[in-house]
Scaffold this motif. Sequence first.
Motif, PDB file in Angstrom:
ATOM      1  N   ILE A   1       0.835  -1.203   0.000  1.00 20.60           N
ATOM      2  CA  ILE A   1       0.000   0.000   0.000  1.00 20.60           C
ATOM      3  C   ILE A   1       0.869   1.252   0.000  1.00 20.60           C
ATOM      4  O   ILE A   1       0.627   2.195  -0.770  1.00 20.60           O
TER       5      ILE A   1
ATOM      6  N   ASP B   1       2.550   1.542  -3.370  1.00 21.97           N
ATOM      7  CA  ASP B   1       1.584   1.914  -4.408  1.00 21.97           C
ATOM      8  C   ASP B   1       1.208   3.394  -4.308  1.00 21.97           C
ATOM      9  O   ASP B   1       1.005   4.064  -5.320  1.00 21.97           O
ATOM     10  N   LEU B   2       1.111   3.906  -3.095  1.00 20.58           N
ATOM     11  CA  LEU B   2       0.757   5.313  -2.910  1.00 20.58           C
ATOM     12  C   LEU B   2       1.893   6.252  -3.286  1.00 20.58           C
ATOM     13  O   LEU B   2       1.676   7.309  -3.873  1.00 20.58           O
TER      14      LEU B   2
ATOM     15  N   GLN C   1       4.894   5.263  -4.976  1.00 17.46           N
ATOM     16  CA  GLN C   1       5.636   4.885  -6.192  1.00 17.46           C
ATOM     17  C   GLN C   1       7.116   5.261  -6.071  1.00 17.46           C
ATOM     18  O   GLN C   1       7.726   5.775  -7.015  1.00 17.46           O
TER      19      GLN C   1
ATOM     20  N   ARG D   1      -3.698   8.733  -6.606  1.00 16.80           N
ATOM     21  CA  ARG D   1      -3.257   7.417  -6.149  1.00 16.80           C
ATOM     22  C   ARG D   1      -4.160   6.804  -5.096  1.00 16.80           C
ATOM     23  O   ARG D   1      -4.364   5.588  -5.088  1.00 16.80           O
TER      24      ARG D   1
ATOM     25  N   ARG E   1      -7.282   5.359  -6.745  1.00 15.17           N
ATOM     26  CA  ARG E   1      -6.884   4.155  -7.478  1.00 15.17           C
ATOM     27  C   ARG E   1      -6.623   3.007  -6.514  1.00 15.17           C
ATOM     28  O   ARG E   1      -7.019   1.868  -6.769  1.00 15.17           O
ATOM     29  N   LEU E   2      -5.968   3.303  -5.390  1.00 18.61           N
ATOM     30  CA  LEU E   2      -5.677   2.265  -4.405  1.00 18.61           C
ATOM     31  C   LEU E   2      -6.961   1.699  -3.809  1.00 18.61           C
ATOM     32  O   LEU E   2      -7.087   0.479  -3.639  1.00 18.61           O
TER      33      LEU E   2
ATOM     34  N   LEU F   1      -7.942  -2.231  -3.963  1.00 16.52           N
ATOM     35  CA  LEU F   1      -8.186  -3.032  -2.760  1.00 16.52           C
ATOM     36  C   LEU F   1      -9.620  -3.566  -2.729  1.00 16.52           C
ATOM     37  O   LEU F   1      -9.850  -4.730  -2.376  1.00 16.52           O
TER      38      LEU F   1
ATOM     39  N   SER G   1      -2.632  -5.351  -5.572  1.00 20.30           N
ATOM     40  CA  SER G   1      -1.724  -4.257  -5.228  1.00 20.30           C
ATOM     41  C   SER G   1      -0.365  -4.463  -5.882  1.00 20.30           C
ATOM     42  O   SER G   1       0.221  -3.525  -6.451  1.00 20.30           O
TER      43      SER G   1
ATOM     44  N   ASP H   1      -0.674  -3.891  -9.559  1.00 17.14           N
ATOM     45  CA  ASP H   1      -0.819  -2.463  -9.871  1.00 17.14           C
ATOM     46  C   ASP H   1       0.530  -1.757  -9.843  1.00 17.14           C
ATOM     47  O   ASP H   1       0.807  -0.906 -10.695  1.00 17.14           O
TER      48      ASP H   1
END
Length: 312
Positions: A16, A19-20, A22, A38, A41-42, A46, A276, A279
């Motif tokens: 997480i 992903d937030l 990057q 973000r 999108r997250l 999820l 996740s 992604d």
Amino acid sequence: MKRKFTLLFVLLLVLIVVDLTQFSTNPQILSILIPNFRLPRLITILSAGIALSLSGFIIQNITENPLADSGTIGITSGASAGSVAFLLIADHFKLTGLWNFSYPIFALIGALLSFVLIYFFALRKQVSSVRVLLTGIAITAFFQALITIGQLSVNAFDFQKVAVWLSGDIWQTGSTYLFICVLLLVIGLIILPFFLRKLEILSLGEEMATTLGLEVQKTKIYLYLLALLFAAVGVLLVGGLAFVGLIAPHIAREIAGFKSRKSLIATALSGMIILSFADIISQTIIAPSSLPLGFVVAFIGAPYYIYLIQKV
């Protein structure tokens, strides 16, 4: 087992964060990107991970088939066909604005239609689980044909957009649209615990379940409808994404065994982890462009699917 659950939670939290951010450390840039792009999108990723994995969990338990999921019994294709049908209607009548939030309704209608067909041709006759799956494959082929006709009826831009989405990608991340999808997911999550005990009884086999006083046929229909709801939410969020609902329950059983409640939690965590991770890969492997989410999931899931076939 507690250690395995802890590892799942830690892994999900790490994914997480990655992903937030990057891998970016610029606070000024992140303060703009995270809340506006973000984070929605997250949440989409999820939510879709939970929905698709739980749909697969329910269907595998009902059919007693480890290679079953919402895609193999036609529910995913039905929901996809419903969404494409609304795209055609919206394009023909030039519907915009609030009309765009009719997608969930049409996806649910499409999924429900696929269930009606499964019920009419298989479930009401109380046939074997294998017959149910074979019927689902036929229904999937039927809806895929309708989807292809629909794609050929739209302009080139919409054709490309629908093609990518159907292979598995994020559809919309608007706040209202996302709220509707998450609300449907929450409704399913509230209902599901009431059926966990019945799922445990079903896992003992139909004869034993009947002996214990369970109305097997009625219970299965209710559970199919619940799986339908989860699958429709997954389609609305990330399109016709394959493998998540198939793989996540297997990972969960390796971690938590066959106890429904623990396996259910592990399934949801596994689904979120898979999406996740996919992604992150999809957004970094050819950055600044991104790959369709379905491509990455298929790249990860296909070898595992082959492994499962060999194992079963």
